[in-house]
Design an enzyme around this catalytic site. Structure first.
Site, mmCIF file in Angstrom:
data_model
loop_
_atom_site.group_PDB
_atom_site.id
_atom_site.type_symbol
_atom_site.label_atom_id
_atom_site.label_comp_id
_atom_site.label_asym_id
_atom_site.label_seq_id
_atom_site.Cartn_x
_atom_site.Cartn_y
_atom_site.Cartn_z
ATOM 1 N N PRO A 1 18.963 35.461 32.646
ATOM 2 C CA PRO A 1 18.971 35.442 34.110
ATOM 3 C C PRO A 1 17.733 34.698 34.610
ATOM 4 C CG PRO A 1 18.385 37.628 33.280
ATOM 5 C CD PRO A 1 18.711 36.789 32.090
ATOM 6 N N PRO A 2 17.885 33.731 35.532
ATOM 7 C CA PRO A 2 16.708 33.010 36.026
ATOM 8 C C PRO A 2 15.861 33.889 36.946
ATOM 9 C CG PRO A 2 18.692 32.237 37.137
ATOM 10 C CD PRO A 2 19.143 33.257 36.133
ATOM 11 N N ALA B 1 13.834 36.260 36.368
ATOM 12 C CA ALA B 1 13.721 37.684 36.051
ATOM 13 C C ALA B 1 12.474 38.004 35.242
ATOM 14 C CB ALA B 1 14.970 38.146 35.302
ATOM 15 N N GLY B 2 11.678 36.982 34.917
ATOM 16 C CA GLY B 2 10.474 37.227 34.119
ATOM 17 C C GLY B 2 10.724 37.064 32.635
ATOM 18 N N LEU B 3 11.859 36.500 32.274
ATOM 19 C CA LEU B 3 12.214 36.374 30.851
ATOM 20 C C LEU B 3 12.031 34.943 30.350
ATOM 21 C CD1 LEU B 3 15.375 38.682 30.867
ATOM 22 C CD2 LEU B 3 13.054 39.250 30.149
ATOM 23 N N GLY B 4 11.329 34.135 31.108
ATOM 24 C CA GLY B 4 10.974 32.800 30.633
ATOM 25 C C GLY B 4 12.104 31.791 30.692
ATOM 26 N N SER C 1 12.832 29.398 32.868
ATOM 27 C CA SER C 1 12.522 27.999 33.186
ATOM 28 C C SER C 1 11.793 27.336 32.024
ATOM 29 C CB SER C 1 11.763 27.880 34.511
ATOM 30 O OG SER C 1 10.417 28.172 34.354
ATOM 31 N N ALA C 2 10.934 28.087 31.323
ATOM 32 C CA ALA C 2 10.258 27.500 30.158
ATOM 33 C C ALA C 2 11.263 27.199 29.049
ATOM 34 C CB ALA C 2 9.183 28.448 29.644
ATOM 35 N N ASP D 1 4.660 31.018 28.623
ATOM 36 C CA ASP D 1 6.124 30.973 28.565
ATOM 37 C C ASP D 1 6.592 29.825 27.681
ATOM 38 O OD1 ASP D 1 5.915 32.911 30.459
ATOM 39 O OD2 ASP D 1 7.391 32.047 31.818
HETATM 40 O O1 PMV Z 1 8.030 35.468 35.312
HETATM 41 P P1 PMV Z 1 7.788 34.488 34.225
HETATM 42 O O2 PMV Z 1 8.721 34.564 33.076
HETATM 43 O O3 PMV Z 1 7.659 33.094 34.746
HETATM 44 O O4 PMV Z 1 6.344 34.863 33.594
HETATM 45 C C1 PMV Z 1 5.196 34.599 34.310
HETATM 46 C C2 PMV Z 1 3.959 35.043 33.573
HETATM 47 C C3 PMV Z 1 2.719 34.945 34.466
HETATM 48 O O5 PMV Z 1 1.614 35.434 33.702
HETATM 49 C C4 PMV Z 1 2.878 35.812 35.703
HETATM 50 C C5 PMV Z 1 2.471 33.500 34.912
HETATM 51 C C6 PMV Z 1 1.968 32.586 33.815
HETATM 52 O O6 PMV Z 1 2.038 31.363 34.014
HETATM 53 O O7 PMV Z 1 1.462 33.061 32.778
#
Ligand code: PMV
Length: 301
Positions: free
Chosen positions: A83-84, A86-89, A91-92, A134
């Site tokens: 899922p975009p 959501a903190g699971l990377g 876009s990376a 990421d």
């Molecule tokens: O939410 P994500 O998956 O883009 O993770 C971000 C992690 C941060 O520490 C908040 C930002 C970063 O660039 O490290």
């Protein structure tokens, strides 16, 4: 087909932007891509399509990636398994997989340093000031300690980490959440700096727990990390509720993962993840389980 991992940050998000170490694990879900040499440069991401020069953020990022690779225009078709936002990377994983798919067509041009540079150019369009964690996790997988100054160090994993990820809220913008922490640093710098240092100290201890197999210790450190992130206004009611559901179902620890403000929660299971999965399902939260295997730091489904 090129492939890249998603990631879970176990501890240390946000502090990593300001120079501290963070711990990430790669997860098998990520992104897959296929490329061909063709002009004009075009990116197909699910039903979204971006063509060079159309002015969209997607095409700007894609052009930045292609410019960094300097291999000319390509058509790339990508599938995202995460899922975009959501903190699971997500876009990376996209940046890494697109760079890999293009480089696969030019075997002598490829190297992991070039993938990282191209994916970094892509990430900067979306995130402004990414720490690089990421992209490193998407490129490498495994269990990693990461800092801006020292890059990636592999953490040997003594005991399997059984993790459950639940989607606790609507996607949030990483750029906005990172900027919000920067604003707090500008307005109440001393207390925020102390919080970031405290998160850095939790990461030092968490690394030792992972290396020695102290899973209850690791869980407690995750809970403390969640409290400190909440103190930076990065948590939400949905995240707190999901953490409470996980802890009540026997999780050793639970916290937001990634940028916060919504998105995903990660819980460390004491063993079989089934009770956590059913508790999240019962609470109406989409979830999945993933494992980090011992010592190899390798990936598992
Ligand atoms: O939410 P994500 O998956 O883009 O993770 C971000 C992690 C941060 O520490 C908040 C930002 C970063 O660039 O490290």
């Amino acid at each position: 087909m090129a492939q890249a991992n998603g990631k879970i940050i176990l501890l240390g998000e946000h502090a990593v932007v300001h120079g501290f170490d963070a711990i990430a694990v790669g997860i098998e879900r990520g992104a897959r891509a296929h490329a061909q040499v063709a002009a004009p440069a075009r990116l197909q991401l699910g039903h979204l399509s971006a063509v060079a020069g159309d002015g969209s953020e997607l095409s700007t990022a894609y052009e930045a990636l292609l410019t960094e690779l300097a291999l000319g225009p390509h058509h790339v078709q990508v599938e995202l398994e995460l899922p975009p936002g959501a903190g699971l990377g997500a876009s990376a994983a996209l940046g890494v997989v697109i760079a890999r798919a293009v480089l696969e067509l030019h075997p002598r041009a490829g190297s992991s340093a070039r993938v990282l540079a191209a994916a970094g150019a892509w990430e900067r369009v979306f995130h402004g000031n990414p720490s690089g964690i990421d992209v490193a996790a998407a490129e490498r997988g495994g269990c990693l300690l990461f800092s801006r100054s020292q890059g990636v160090r592999v953490i040997p994993v003594a005991r399997e980490l059984s993790l459950v990820v639940a989607l606790a809220g609507a996607p949030a913008s990483t750029r906005q959440m990172v900027e919000q922490v920067q604003q707090q640093l500008d307005t109440r710098g001393e207390i925020v700096q102390k919080t970031l240092e405290a998160i850095g100290a939790l990461v030092v201890n968490a690394r030792l727990c992972i290396e020695s197999g102290d899973l209850p210790g690791l869980g407690q450190l995750m809970n403390l990390n969640q409290m400190l992130l909440a103190g930076l206004f990065l948590s939400t009611e949905g995240i707190e509720r999901a953490c409470a559901v996980a802890r009540a179902a026997g999780a050793l620890g639970a916290k937001l993962t990634g940028a916060g403000g919504g998105g995903a929660v990660v819980a460390l299971s004491a063993g079989d993840p089934e009770s956590l999965l059913s508790a999240f399902h019962a609470a109406g939260l989409p979830c999945f389980a993933t494992r980090v295997l011992p010592s190899s730091g390798g990936l598992a489904p």
